[in-house]
Design an enzyme around this catalytic site. Structure first.
Site, PDB file in Angstrom:
ATOM      1  N   VAL A 111       0.809  -1.228   0.000  1.00  0.00           N
ATOM      2  CA  VAL A 111       0.000   0.000   0.000  1.00  0.00           C
ATOM      3  C   VAL A 111       0.841   1.275   0.000  1.00  0.00           C
ATOM      4  O   VAL A 111       0.331   2.358  -0.282  1.00  0.00           O
ATOM      5  CB  VAL A 111      -0.982   0.044   1.203  1.00  0.00           C
ATOM      6  CG1 VAL A 111      -2.034  -1.031   1.098  1.00  0.00           C
ATOM      7  CG2 VAL A 111      -0.233  -0.017   2.533  1.00  0.00           C
ATOM      8  N   SER A 189      -5.655   4.552  15.430  1.00  0.00           N
ATOM      9  CA  SER A 189      -5.261   3.938  16.696  1.00  0.00           C
ATOM     10  C   SER A 189      -5.439   4.959  17.813  1.00  0.00           C
ATOM     11  O   SER A 189      -5.330   6.166  17.586  1.00  0.00           O
ATOM     12  CB  SER A 189      -3.791   3.521  16.630  1.00  0.00           C
ATOM     13  OG  SER A 189      -3.325   3.150  17.909  1.00  0.00           O
ATOM     14  N   TYR A 202       5.100   5.352  15.109  1.00  0.00           N
ATOM     15  CA  TYR A 202       3.753   4.780  14.987  1.00  0.00           C
ATOM     16  C   TYR A 202       2.711   5.836  15.373  1.00  0.00           C
ATOM     17  O   TYR A 202       1.711   6.022  14.675  1.00  0.00           O
ATOM     18  CB  TYR A 202       3.636   3.541  15.877  1.00  0.00           C
ATOM     19  CG  TYR A 202       2.323   2.790  15.752  1.00  0.00           C
ATOM     20  CD1 TYR A 202       2.108   1.913  14.696  1.00  0.00           C
ATOM     21  CD2 TYR A 202       1.305   2.944  16.684  1.00  0.00           C
ATOM     22  CE1 TYR A 202       0.906   1.207  14.579  1.00  0.00           C
ATOM     23  CE2 TYR A 202       0.103   2.248  16.578  1.00  0.00           C
ATOM     24  CZ  TYR A 202      -0.091   1.372  15.522  1.00  0.00           C
ATOM     25  OH  TYR A 202      -1.277   0.686  15.414  1.00  0.00           O
ATOM     26  N   LYS A 206      -0.277   7.365  12.997  1.00  0.00           N
ATOM     27  CA  LYS A 206      -1.706   7.202  13.305  1.00  0.00           C
ATOM     28  C   LYS A 206      -2.377   8.549  13.606  1.00  0.00           C
ATOM     29  O   LYS A 206      -3.573   8.721  13.353  1.00  0.00           O
ATOM     30  CB  LYS A 206      -1.877   6.227  14.475  1.00  0.00           C
ATOM     31  CG  LYS A 206      -1.492   4.788  14.120  1.00  0.00           C
ATOM     32  CD  LYS A 206      -2.401   4.193  13.041  1.00  0.00           C
ATOM     33  CE  LYS A 206      -2.075   2.739  12.741  1.00  0.00           C
ATOM     34  NZ  LYS A 206      -2.979   2.131  11.760  1.00  0.00           N
TER      35      LYS A 206
END
Ligand code: NAD
Length: 322
Positions: A111, A189, A202, A206
């Protein structure tokens, strides 16, 4: 229309509008007889014969969603990396889909590579005629450090954030053009909202997914589109991403199937923010954590004050007020 422009949320009604469970059928009202509770009907985008495309669909939350959609008679494309993983997922999906393998399309797609996402869109268009539900769900969490290697940061951002941007930008125009009710579900998230210390790359990815998906839904609303965007915010879910060598689900975690059941219930209600609890964290606690994080700015506290020793007592008291 629902909050996100999709459908009637929790409507109290004495009648039910029903289609047939055949190709293109829609079942979209909520029947609520006093004393009997509400009987939920599927969102119109989830009708039998419609098409769902799920990135990261070969395992975890993505595969659980693919199973739900396939069982409902939808045609399902799972886009993922790793041929073995895709093959296993394909046979699981074919074994429960009413039309077997005919309605299941596994595709090897990274992706983070827009040309591969374009090929995905083209392949779905060619085989299934278009997309009704797009779930941009592929994600990685290899861990990160503030001053760690740039390549690690770039990989996390390119899969988790660029994967969502690529998927939305490539698919949304055609979904809008079709003029049908459609859903774009982006998996964010809680770490993109309260941004706890420990995995900054991360969190950044998110937080980007949240900002992007909010802007996407605002844009879709302005276009009066029948396509709506939604932010899935899982709690702690036992999947390959979180297993870390464990073979048994920790008591605190939800299963991927529980998460998808909750997601579908909230999509049917027209919710944009699909904030999932887990066995340790009820919604009330999430609400307090989210409010506290937002109030860091309003109260001019240090960032991430929830984890700052000078604010430990105040945070504990704030949570107790709930
Ligand atoms: P998972 O590892 O089971 O599933 C993720 C899938 O994404 C895998 O099949 C993987 O092969 C695929 N993937 C990874 N990189 C890819 C790429 N470049 N292109 C295409 N596919 C790729 O984990 P999961 O928990 O089901 O994760 C799904 C989503 O949920 C992720 O976005 C994750 O960040 C998010 N999430 C999970 C939790 C949790 O507790 N499990 C909590 C919050 C958010």
């Amino acid at each position: 229309m629902g909050k996100a422009g999709a459908m009637t949320p929790h409507a109290k009604t004495t009648h039910v509008v029903m289609g047939m469970l055949a190709e293109g059928a829609t079942l979209y009202e909520v029947l609520d007889f006093p004393g009997q509770g509400a009987i939920r009907m599927p969102h119109p985008a989830m009708s039998s014969g419609n098409v769902a495309v799920i990135t990261g669909g070969a395992s975890g939350i993505g595969l659980a969603a693919a199973m739900r959609f396939a069982r409902a008679g939808m045609k399902v494309c799972i886009a993922d990396i790793g041929p073995d993983r895709l093959k296993d997922a394909e046979s699981r999906l074919a074994s429960i889909a009413p039309n077997g393998a005919a309605g299941i399309m596994p595709l090897s797609v990274d992706v983070s590579r827009i040309e591969q996402v374009r090929e995905l869109d083209g392949a779905v268009q060619k085989r299934f005629g278009g997309t009704d539900i797009l779930m941009n769900n592929a994600g990685i969490q290899p861990g990160s450090q503030m001053f760690g290697p740039a390549e690690n940061w770039q990989r996390i951002l390119s899969v988790n954030l660029w994967g969502v941007v690529n998927g939305s930008q490539v698919f949304a125009p055609r979904m809008i053009e079709r003029g049908r009710v459609g859903l774009i579900i982006n998996t964010g998230s809680k770490q993109g909202i309260t941004t706890p210390p420990g995995d900054p790359a991360y969190n950044v990815s998110k937080a980007g997914v949240k900002a992007f998906t909010e802007a996407l839904q605002h844009e879709l609303r302005g276009l009066n589109s029948k396509v709506s965007a939604h932010l899935l915010i899982p709690g702690f879910v036992f999947t390959g991403l979180t297993a870390r060598g464990r073979t048994e689900k920790p008591a605190a975690a939800w299963t991927a199937e529980q998460t998808v059941d909750f997601m579908i219930e909230k999509l049917e209600a027209g919710d944009f923010y699909i904030l999932c609890p887990d066995n340790d964290v009820p919604r009330k606690l999430d609400e307090r954590r989210i409010l506290w994080a937002a109030q860091d700015i309003v109260e001019n506290r240090p960032p991430l004050s929830r984890w700052h020793k000078d604010y430990a007592e105040a945070f504990a008291a704030f949570v107790k007020q709930a």
